[in-house]
Design a protein around this motif. Structure first.
Motif, short mmCIF file in Angstrom:
data_model
loop_
_atom_site.label_atom_id
_atom_site.label_comp_id
_atom_site.label_asym_id
_atom_site.label_seq_id
_atom_site.Cartn_x
_atom_site.Cartn_y
_atom_site.Cartn_z
N PHE A 195 0.86 -1.19 0.00
CA PHE A 195 0.00 0.00 0.00
C PHE A 195 0.88 1.22 0.00
O PHE A 195 2.06 1.18 0.39
N ASN A 196 0.34 2.31 -0.46
CA ASN A 196 1.02 3.59 -0.47
C ASN A 196 0.20 4.55 0.37
O ASN A 196 -0.98 4.75 0.10
N PRO A 197 0.79 5.12 1.42
CA PRO A 197 0.02 6.05 2.25
C PRO A 197 -0.64 7.16 1.44
O PRO A 197 -1.67 7.71 1.87
N ALA A 198 -0.09 7.47 0.27
CA ALA A 198 -0.67 8.53 -0.56
C ALA A 198 -1.77 8.02 -1.48
O ALA A 198 -2.40 8.78 -2.20
N SER A 199 -2.00 6.67 -1.48
CA SER A 199 -2.96 6.10 -2.43
C SER A 199 -4.39 6.11 -1.91
O SER A 199 -5.30 5.65 -2.59
N ASP A 200 -4.58 6.58 -0.67
CA ASP A 200 -5.92 6.80 -0.13
C ASP A 200 -6.76 5.54 -0.13
O ASP A 200 -7.83 5.45 -0.72
N GLY A 201 -6.27 4.50 0.56
CA GLY A 201 -7.09 3.33 0.81
C GLY A 201 -6.87 2.15 -0.10
O GLY A 201 -7.56 1.13 0.04
N LEU A 202 -5.93 2.22 -1.04
CA LEU A 202 -5.71 1.11 -1.95
C LEU A 202 -4.67 0.15 -1.38
O LEU A 202 -3.61 0.56 -0.92
N GLU A 203 -4.99 -1.16 -1.42
CA GLU A 203 -4.04 -2.19 -1.01
C GLU A 203 -4.08 -3.32 -2.03
O GLU A 203 -5.16 -3.73 -2.47
N VAL A 204 -2.92 -3.81 -2.40
CA VAL A 204 -2.80 -4.95 -3.30
C VAL A 204 -1.97 -6.01 -2.58
O VAL A 204 -0.95 -5.68 -1.96
N ALA A 205 -2.42 -7.25 -2.64
CA ALA A 205 -1.71 -8.31 -1.92
C ALA A 205 -1.67 -9.57 -2.77
O ALA A 205 -2.59 -9.86 -3.54
N ALA A 206 -0.59 -10.31 -2.62
CA ALA A 206 -0.47 -11.65 -3.20
C ALA A 206 -0.38 -12.65 -2.06
O ALA A 206 0.18 -12.35 -1.00
N PHE A 207 -0.93 -13.84 -2.26
CA PHE A 207 -0.94 -14.82 -1.18
C PHE A 207 -0.65 -16.21 -1.73
O PHE A 207 -0.93 -16.52 -2.89
N VAL A 208 -0.11 -17.04 -0.86
CA VAL A 208 0.07 -18.46 -1.13
C VAL A 208 -0.35 -19.20 0.13
O VAL A 208 0.25 -19.00 1.20
N ASN A 209 -1.36 -20.04 0.01
CA ASN A 209 -1.78 -20.89 1.12
C ASN A 209 -1.16 -22.28 0.95
O ASN A 209 -1.02 -22.77 -0.16
N ASN A 210 -0.82 -22.89 2.07
CA ASN A 210 -0.10 -24.17 2.06
C ASN A 210 1.16 -24.02 1.20
O ASN A 210 1.36 -24.70 0.19
N LEU A 211 2.01 -23.14 1.65
CA LEU A 211 3.18 -22.71 0.89
C LEU A 211 4.06 -23.89 0.46
O LEU A 211 4.57 -23.93 -0.66
N ALA A 212 4.25 -24.86 1.34
CA ALA A 212 5.13 -25.99 1.04
C ALA A 212 4.39 -27.11 0.32
O ALA A 212 4.98 -28.18 0.08
N ASP A 213 3.13 -26.90 -0.03
CA ASP A 213 2.31 -27.92 -0.70
C ASP A 213 2.30 -29.21 0.12
O ASP A 213 2.48 -30.31 -0.41
N GLU A 214 2.07 -29.06 1.41
CA GLU A 214 2.03 -30.19 2.33
C GLU A 214 0.86 -31.11 1.98
O GLU A 214 -0.28 -30.67 1.81
N GLU A 215 1.13 -32.41 1.87
CA GLU A 215 0.08 -33.40 1.71
C GLU A 215 -0.35 -33.86 3.10
O GLU A 215 0.44 -34.46 3.83
N TYR A 216 -1.58 -33.58 3.45
CA TYR A 216 -2.03 -33.88 4.80
C TYR A 216 -3.51 -34.24 4.80
O TYR A 216 -4.22 -34.03 3.82
N PHE A 217 -3.94 -34.82 5.91
CA PHE A 217 -5.35 -35.13 6.11
C PHE A 217 -5.81 -34.41 7.37
O PHE A 217 -5.13 -34.43 8.40
N GLY A 218 -6.97 -33.75 7.27
CA GLY A 218 -7.43 -32.92 8.37
C GLY A 218 -8.24 -33.67 9.41
O GLY A 218 -8.11 -33.43 10.61
N SER A 219 -9.10 -34.58 8.96
CA SER A 219 -9.97 -35.28 9.89
C SER A 219 -10.53 -36.49 9.17
O SER A 219 -9.98 -36.96 8.17
N GLY A 220 -11.64 -37.02 9.66
CA GLY A 220 -12.27 -38.17 9.04
C GLY A 220 -13.13 -38.92 10.02
O GLY A 220 -13.48 -38.42 11.10
#
Length: 806
Positions: free
Chosen positions: A753-778
């Motif tokens: 974000f830029n303090p001068a941009s008046d409310g604009l934010e841009v973001a990039a994300f990666v979930n499960n960054l390591a590409d973990e193979e897992y099981f949550g429940s069952g």
């Protein structure tokens, strides 16, 4: 000798209560300040650090940065909060106390509130967080101020209220892998100057499933949700405020993906097949297990749907003077178009929890099975005030609610047409009777009325000591009625494979069960829930010269989960409320000019009358007839639970933030009696608590990198989830497949974000960054079906967000 990992966690929690003489910093230390948060854990606005309750509170900005988009994601941030990860229903537990099942006749163990409106059923509790102001998680029994079904704790979602003076709005868009799309927009502002303001917020979210069915091509685990939230705020003079909230949302998704693991080849169910299912269940399970590495599943051939439409309304009236606030809270909840199917075996032969199958059979027989509606109406009046020069604060109130569930139809169909059979070597099929293929067909209605009075006083004994006493008296009455149906189809016995396959779409002729066409029951309960806390405010420098402020407290609190009914032969058997009594020692400490915060607690809970799904054998009137074991919910267990939690926040500079949350939960049954298939008692007290990890850890590091191009904020988080036991029957504890392995997940988000941009934010994300193979429940049904169904987690995903606030 090295200290075991889990003991280290508990020791860390204990050490946080001791003087931090080892915490030294250089004289050039330029610390940041940790955000101050206001909570309502005691039904009044108080600073988090001055409230002697174990609370985790997240603001709207904190939720966005952590990418928490529905309340299920809170398990990544809140110590002690767990759920059956991957399931579409909530399945929340706090400190090991919650609910093991999502069936309608049982209650949740963790209360979920949206603007003080209670969401009463566990299978549809997993609400999205739309336009939030704060989300607060209260750990431990909250029976005094929040009432029933907060035996483990409570989740409080508070939405953002429109401002009477300022126009504000927001627009956000998110796109990513696996077809990820989410769009939100809202605007808020005055409608009539200084008198009336309004807001509207809309949200739509979709994402492809992350496991494909190898036979049908259907995606499971997809997301498809829409919602709109409208609010009005009226203010008259200085004292009166009225808030009106209306929400409508739709969820239309497929069930969670499930793979099958072979666990008990000796089970009779392993050798059965269904029409147009070319293999036995055992062969199907083996094929499902072999598909895990290919990231595929084989589930029911008919769609497994998870759908619900929700309409919610709230009216809050508040008269607020200097020392007195009178508040009225009216809530209304309507839910319909409900289908909460799941696959509990992970193969395509059986349709045990596919709700559409028995409903189709009922509907084809003229029994309307697709019109379930749930309504919940509540009313609370509360008075809060201060006396004796603000040395005594009090809250008193009354509460009443009424819930009706109409047309809750279902049953268990082991095959899509109600037939299953035993393949023989010559290619023919020996069919089982349709009472086994389609059983427990019913159409049910439930009614639940509840009323309570409650009160709490907070007395400042002096500048250091404070005492809190509270109690709640609850009365509840439940009624249930049910029409029962059986198939009148002839027993087909030995037939050819072609004839067997033609039964795939067979419509079972249903008739009222001649032995038990209708059954009903009524029961009322009263419960008294007390609580007491003594707390001490620590003056600066008490433990160390680095201490800014501190709070120590000792509390005793009790909560309950409401009772209910289970079908037991020709009657409904009532089960009693669960009771949890918790003793807790807690601490909240701020150091180094607000740059270090250490909060945590140690607790011990006595957990009585635990409601568990077990096997029981009803008596028969005819001694020559064998008794048939059935499954039902009853008060089968008692337990002791103890553990500790730690929340550590550090801002060593104005631009760097570090956080660590940890929990340790040791849950041990003192008593757990089940039965085997022959009706013999089985002691399961040595069994692990289902779905409860002993240790959880989460950590986060965030840094504001200031450049000429603007501010970049990388945020890296990690979650460690200990292994869990997912068994539901006595044999499961002997099967290694009934234990889901521990796993670590990492997420990365980089915002600009830029303090001068008046409310604009841009973001990039990666979930499960390591590409973990897992099981949550069952779910492990080793004694019954002979298999274990496990829910895989979502693979690595990525995307971008664009947020604009004005």
């Amino acid at each position: 000798m090295p200290i075991p990992f889990k003991k280290k966690i508990l020791m860390l929690s204990v050490l946080a209560t001791t003087p931090l003489t080892a915490l030294q910093t250089p004289t050039t230390f330029a610390a940041g300040a940790i955000e101050e948060v206001i909570v309502v854990a005691r039904k009044r606005e108080e600073s988090l650090q001055e409230t002697p309750v174990a609370v985790t509170a997240l603001t709207a900005d904190g939720l966005k940065e952590a990418r928490i988009q529905n309340i299920g994601d809170l398990t990544q941030q809140v110590p002690g909060l767990t759920r059956q990860e991957g399931q579409k229903f909530a399945g929340f537990a706090i400190r090991g106390v919650g609910s093991r099942t999502s069936i309608v006749t049982t209650e949740p163990g963790v209360g979920v509130y949206v603007d003080d409106i209670f969401i009463p059923r566990n299978d549809v509790q997993l609400v999205d967080i739309i336009d939030p102001e704060t989300v607060q998680v209260l750990r431990g029994p909250q029976g005094t101020l929040f009432g029933k079904n907060t035996v483990g704790g409570a989740l409080l979602i508070t939405t953002r209220k429109p401002d009477l003076e300022t126009v504000a709005g927001s627009v956000s868009a998110e796109i990513g892998s696996q077809g990820r799309q989410k769009y939100e927009a809202g605007i808020s502002g005055p409608l009539v100057n200084d008198v009336l303001a309004g807001s509207i917020f809309v949200s739509t979210e979709s994402q492809d499933g992350y496991r494909e069915d190898a036979d049908t091509g259907r995606d499971y685990g997809n997301i498809d949700r829409q919602g709109v939230l409208g609010q009005l705020r009226a203010q008259t003079g200085e004292f009166f405020t009225a808030d009106i909230m209306g929400f409508y949302g739709e969820v239309d998704e497929n069930a969670a993906p499930v793979n099958c693991l072979q666990a008990n080849p000796e089970s009779v169910a392993q050798g059965l097949t269904a029409p147009n299912a070319p293999d036995t269940f055992a062969a199907n399970c083996d094929r499902s297990q072999a598909l895990i590495d290919d990231e595929k599943v084989i589930m029911d051939r008919k769609p497994l749907r998870y759908t619900v439409d929700t309409a919610m309304g709230g009216l809050t009236l508040a008269w607020d003077t200097e020392n007195l606030t009178i508040k009225s809270i009216t809530g209304y909840l309507l839910q319909d178009n409900i289908e909460t199917s799941a696959d509990v075996d992970g193969a395509s032969v059986y349709t045990v929890r596919n709700e559409s199958i028995p409903k189709n059979q009922l509907d084809a027989n003229g029994i309307d099975a697709f019109d379930q509606t749930r309504t919940f109406v509540s009313q609370e009046f509360q008075i809060t005030g201060d006396l004796f020069d603000d040395n005594l604060a009090y809250t008193v109130g009354v509460f009443a609610s009424k819930e009706d569930i109409d047309g809750e139809a279902g049953g268990i169909a082991l095959g899509e047409g109600g037939w299953v059979g035993q393949p023989l070597p010559d290619g023919s099929i020996f069919t089982l009777t349709p009472t086994i293929g389609l059983r427990e067909a019913y159409n049910r209605s439930l009614s639940n009325e509840s009323a309570a009075i409650f009160g709490q006083v907070i007395y400042d004994i002096n500048d250091t000591w404070q005492a809190t006493l509270g109690a709640r008296y609850t009365w509840e009455e439940k009624e249930i009625s049910q029409s029962n149906y059986v198939s009148t189809a002839d027993n087909l016995g030995l037939i050819t494979l072609d004839a067997f396959n033609e039964l795939d779409s067979f419509i079972q002729p249903l008739a009222p069960n001649p032995e038990n066409p209708f059954q009903d029951a009524q029961q009322d309960w009263t419960v008294f829930s007390p609580a007491a806390t003594i707390s001490a405010n620590l003056a600066p420098g008490t433990l160390t010269d680095k201490l800014d402020s501190g709070l120590l407290y000792l509390s005793l609190s009790e909560g309950f989960k409401a009772g209910g009914f289970s079908p037991y032969g020709e009657v409904f058997e009532a089960f009693e409320p669960e009771i949890v009594l918790t003793t807790e020692i807690g601490y909240k400490l701020d150091f180094l000019d607000g740059s270090v915060r250490v909060n945590g607690a140690l607790y011990h809970s006595s957990y009585d009358d635990i409601q568990i799904d077990v096997t029981r054998t009803p008596p028969t009137d005819n001694p020559d007839e064998p008794s048939i074991p059935i499954n039902l919910i009853t008060n089968a267990g008692k337990a002791t639970i103890y553990g500790g939690e730690l929340e550590l926040s550090v801002a060593p500079t104005e631009n760097l933030f570090l956080g660590l949350n940890a929990s340790y939960t040791k849950a041990e049954y003192d008593e757990f009696i089940d039965e085997d298939g022959a009706g013999n008692p089985v002691d399961r007290s040595a069994e692990d608590f289902a779905f409860i990890p002993e240790t959880t850890l989460s950590a986060v590091a965030s840094y504001n990198l200031i450049t000429d191009l603007g501010v970049f904020v990388p945020r890296l988080s990690a979650l460690y989830m200990d292994s869990i036991f997912i068994g539901l029957d006595p044999l499961s504890s002997q099967a290694p497949q009934a234990y889901v392995d521990d796993y670590v997940l990492m997420n990365l988000r980089v915002a600009w974000f830029n303090p001068a941009s008046d409310g604009l934010e841009v973001a990039a994300f990666v979930n499960n960054l390591a590409d973990e193979e897992y099981f949550g429940s069952g779910t492990a049904s080793v004694d019954g079906i002979g298999s274990v169904a496990i829910i895989p987690g979502r693979q690595r995903t990525y995307g971008i967000e664009v947020n604009y606030n004005f």
